[in-house]
Design a protein around this motif. Structure first.
Motif, PDB file in Angstrom:
ATOM      1  N   GLY A   1       0.793  -1.215   0.000  1.00 26.68           N
ATOM      2  CA  GLY A   1       0.000   0.000   0.000  1.00 26.68           C
ATOM      3  C   GLY A   1       0.830   1.271   0.000  1.00 26.68           C
ATOM      4  O   GLY A   1       0.286   2.370  -0.198  1.00 26.68           O
ATOM      5  N   GLY A   2       2.116   1.127   0.199  1.00 24.90           N
ATOM      6  CA  GLY A   2       2.996   2.285   0.249  1.00 24.90           C
ATOM      7  C   GLY A   2       3.422   2.769  -1.128  1.00 24.90           C
ATOM      8  O   GLY A   2       2.976   2.250  -2.165  1.00 24.90           O
ATOM      9  N   SER A   3       4.300   3.771  -1.116  1.00 18.22           N
ATOM     10  CA  SER A   3       4.755   4.397  -2.356  1.00 18.22           C
ATOM     11  C   SER A   3       6.269   4.526  -2.375  1.00 18.22           C
ATOM     12  O   SER A   3       6.920   4.620  -1.330  1.00 18.22           O
ATOM     13  N   LEU A   4       6.800   4.516  -3.583  1.00 13.85           N
ATOM     14  CA  LEU A   4       8.207   4.807  -3.819  1.00 13.85           C
ATOM     15  C   LEU A   4       8.328   5.581  -5.119  1.00 13.85           C
ATOM     16  O   LEU A   4       7.481   5.419  -6.019  1.00 13.85           O
ATOM     17  N   ARG A   5       9.376   6.367  -5.230  1.00 15.30           N
ATOM     18  CA  ARG A   5       9.672   7.067  -6.479  1.00 15.30           C
ATOM     19  C   ARG A   5      11.077   6.703  -6.919  1.00 15.30           C
ATOM     20  O   ARG A   5      12.054   7.013  -6.218  1.00 15.30           O
ATOM     21  N   LEU A   6      11.167   6.056  -8.053  1.00 12.67           N
ATOM     22  CA  LEU A   6      12.460   5.707  -8.623  1.00 12.67           C
ATOM     23  C   LEU A   6      12.916   6.819  -9.555  1.00 12.67           C
ATOM     24  O   LEU A   6      12.105   7.441 -10.240  1.00 12.67           O
ATOM     25  N   SER A   7      14.224   7.030  -9.576  1.00  4.11           N
ATOM     26  CA  SER A   7      14.827   7.992 -10.494  1.00  4.11           C
ATOM     27  C   SER A   7      15.924   7.303 -11.291  1.00  4.11           C
ATOM     28  O   SER A   7      16.566   6.368 -10.801  1.00  4.11           O
ATOM     29  N   CYS A   8      16.132   7.776 -12.495  1.00  4.56           N
ATOM     30  CA  CYS A   8      17.206   7.263 -13.339  1.00  4.56           C
ATOM     31  C   CYS A   8      17.887   8.460 -13.982  1.00  4.56           C
ATOM     32  O   CYS A   8      17.292   9.132 -14.835  1.00  4.56           O
ATOM     33  N   ALA A   9      19.116   8.711 -13.571  1.00  2.00           N
ATOM     34  CA  ALA A   9      19.898   9.824 -14.110  1.00  2.00           C
ATOM     35  C   ALA A   9      20.757   9.330 -15.258  1.00  2.00           C
ATOM     36  O   ALA A   9      21.527   8.370 -15.104  1.00  2.00           O
ATOM     37  N   ALA A  10      20.622   9.975 -16.398  1.00  3.49           N
ATOM     38  CA  ALA A  10      21.315   9.548 -17.613  1.00  3.49           C
ATOM     39  C   ALA A  10      22.426  10.520 -17.985  1.00  3.49           C
ATOM     40  O   ALA A  10      22.319  11.730 -17.729  1.00  3.49           O
ATOM     41  N   SER A  11      23.463   9.988 -18.591  1.00  2.00           N
ATOM     42  CA  SER A  11      24.537  10.833 -19.114  1.00  2.00           C
ATOM     43  C   SER A  11      25.232  10.111 -20.253  1.00  2.00           C
ATOM     44  O   SER A  11      25.136   8.885 -20.378  1.00  2.00           O
ATOM     45  N   GLY A  12      25.903  10.889 -21.102  1.00  3.92           N
ATOM     46  CA  GLY A  12      26.692  10.305 -22.173  1.00  3.92           C
ATOM     47  C   GLY A  12      25.973  10.151 -23.488  1.00  3.92           C
ATOM     48  O   GLY A  12      26.539   9.636 -24.461  1.00  3.92           O
TER      49      GLY A  12
END
Length: 115
Positions: free
Chosen positions: A15-26
């Motif tokens: 029932g909880g929440s999470l926020r994933l991030s993906c930082a890109a470079s190149g």
């Protein structure tokens, strides 16, 4: 050098929440379609959500209405907001970038949904 670095995984109760991030470079981030995949133990990697370079979104049926993919081209980052998490969402989540024959993967971040 191309890199995709995921963050935001962890342990959360059902029932909880999470926020994933993906930082890109190149690479030129705005030109690429971005996606999130996941792989649970003993299962094949599956597509969770994707967003085109133009911002068109698509989701696998099991997460539609609970997860939201978004991108910030100014920050070269793609996000996955995950709400109403279920134990079956437990998996390693991978960031993916695709344009023509160019395909890049991140190293993955673990998401565990358990009480």
């Amino acid at each position: 050098q191309v890199t995709l670095v995921e963050s935001g995984g962890g342990l959360v109760q059902p029932g909880g929440s999470l926020r994933l991030s993906c930082a890109a470079s190149g690479f030129t981030f705005s030109y690429y379609a971005m996606a999130w995949y996941r792989q649970a133990p003993g299962k094949q990697r599956e597509l969770v959500a994707r967003i085109s370079s133009g911002g068109i979104r698509d989701y696998t049926d099991s997460v539609r209405g609970r997860f939201t993919i978004s991108r910030d081209n100014a920050k070269n980052t793609v996000y996955l907001q995950m709400n109403s998490l279920k134990p079956e969402d437990t998996a390693v989540y991978y960031c993916n970038a695709v344009r023509l024959s160019y395909v890049y993967w991140g190293q993955g971040t673990q998401v565990t949904v358990s009480s």
